[in-house]
Design a protein around this motif. Structure first.
Motif, PDB file in Angstrom:
ATOM      1  N   THR A  44       0.841  -1.195   0.000  1.00 45.89           N
ATOM      2  CA  THR A  44       0.000   0.000   0.000  1.00 45.89           C
ATOM      3  C   THR A  44       0.873   1.240   0.000  1.00 45.89           C
ATOM      4  O   THR A  44       2.049   1.193   0.383  1.00 45.89           O
ATOM      5  CB  THR A  44      -0.908   0.046   1.256  1.00 45.89           C
ATOM      6  N   LEU A  45       0.271   2.352  -0.398  1.00 45.78           N
ATOM      7  CA  LEU A  45       0.985   3.620  -0.344  1.00 45.78           C
ATOM      8  C   LEU A  45       1.315   3.981   1.103  1.00 45.78           C
ATOM      9  O   LEU A  45       2.397   4.497   1.382  1.00 45.78           O
ATOM     10  CB  LEU A  45       0.166   4.732  -1.003  1.00 45.78           C
ATOM     11  N   LYS A  49       4.887   5.059   2.387  1.00 43.86           N
ATOM     12  CA  LYS A  49       5.096   6.342   3.063  1.00 43.86           C
ATOM     13  C   LYS A  49       5.705   6.141   4.445  1.00 43.86           C
ATOM     14  O   LYS A  49       6.604   6.886   4.843  1.00 43.86           O
ATOM     15  CB  LYS A  49       3.775   7.103   3.180  1.00 43.86           C
ATOM     16  N   ASP A  62       0.471  14.451  -0.520  1.00 45.81           N
ATOM     17  CA  ASP A  62      -0.861  13.945  -0.199  1.00 45.81           C
ATOM     18  C   ASP A  62      -1.708  13.652  -1.435  1.00 45.81           C
ATOM     19  O   ASP A  62      -2.663  12.887  -1.344  1.00 45.81           O
ATOM     20  CB  ASP A  62      -1.609  14.936   0.702  1.00 45.81           C
ATOM     21  N   ARG A  63      -1.376  14.250  -2.581  1.00 44.22           N
ATOM     22  CA  ARG A  63      -2.178  14.009  -3.787  1.00 44.22           C
ATOM     23  C   ARG A  63      -2.091  12.557  -4.249  1.00 44.22           C
ATOM     24  O   ARG A  63      -2.975  12.075  -4.934  1.00 44.22           O
ATOM     25  CB  ARG A  63      -1.761  14.946  -4.918  1.00 44.22           C
ATOM     26  N   LEU A  64      -1.024  11.842  -3.862  1.00 40.80           N
ATOM     27  CA  LEU A  64      -0.888  10.440  -4.254  1.00 40.80           C
ATOM     28  C   LEU A  64      -1.783   9.583  -3.372  1.00 40.80           C
ATOM     29  O   LEU A  64      -1.755   9.692  -2.153  1.00 40.80           O
ATOM     30  CB  LEU A  64       0.567   9.991  -4.163  1.00 40.80           C
ATOM     31  N   LYS A  65      -2.573   8.722  -3.988  1.00 40.56           N
ATOM     32  CA  LYS A  65      -3.568   7.928  -3.269  1.00 40.56           C
ATOM     33  C   LYS A  65      -3.300   6.426  -3.306  1.00 40.56           C
ATOM     34  O   LYS A  65      -3.906   5.673  -2.554  1.00 40.56           O
ATOM     35  CB  LYS A  65      -4.973   8.193  -3.836  1.00 40.56           C
ATOM     36  N   ALA A  66      -2.426   5.972  -4.191  1.00 40.01           N
ATOM     37  CA  ALA A  66      -2.166   4.536  -4.323  1.00 40.01           C
ATOM     38  C   ALA A  66      -0.758   4.330  -4.861  1.00 40.01           C
ATOM     39  O   ALA A  66      -0.107   5.276  -5.306  1.00 40.01           O
ATOM     40  CB  ALA A  66      -3.192   3.889  -5.258  1.00 40.01           C
TER      41      ALA A  66
END
Length: 141
Positions: A44-45, A49, A62-66
């Motif tokens: 998972t992202l 992270k 934060d714009r990245l979701k996956a």
């Protein structure tokens, strides 16, 4: 990747925030460990992270979701296309700089100049890992 400076002209479209690498060598080592199987890929992202931000290796916007992990075989040419909006913004941004004679330098991670100019001593392995980090996250800035 570089983060935008926020100094674009008011008519310029809002640019995408990119992953910011704080330690290219450590990021490259992590990617190499994923690639050769020393560490399992993140599923998972959030897991990714936690790994990079927890060790202050990189900041993930934060714009990245996956996350999507792809590892082609040595027999497959992997043609990775940049996201349409990001490449369009970059083409427009650099065309504006070309047209107005901007003295802004093309955004490269500092380790390239350090290696070429000899300001910092890199082993071949350290430079390679730093390059792995750079081309892993490069998205046409």
């Amino acid at each position: 990747m570089t983060l935008t400076s926020g100094k674009e002209s008011p008519s310029a479209p809002q640019e995408f925030e990119r992953i910011k690498i704080h330690d290219h060598k450590a990021f490259g080592r992590l990617i190499a460990d994923y690639a050769i199987g020393r560490k399992p890929w993140p599923e998972t992202l959030a897991e990714f992270k936690a790994e990079v931000e927890g060790r202050n290796i990189a900041s993930v916007p934060d714009r990245l979701k996956a996350i999507q992990v792809v590892q082609p075989s040595e027999e497959v040419f992997f043609l990775r296309l940049p996201p349409r909006k990001i490449i369009a913004q970059s083409l427009d941004r650099f065309a504006r700089h070309d047209a107005d004679g901007s003295a802004e330098r093309y955004p490269l991670p500092p380790f390239y100049a350090d290696m070429v100019c000899g300001e910092e001593q890199f082993t071949h392995s350290d430079f390679f890992l730093s390059r792995v980090a750079d081309y892993t996250i490069a998205v046409c800035t």
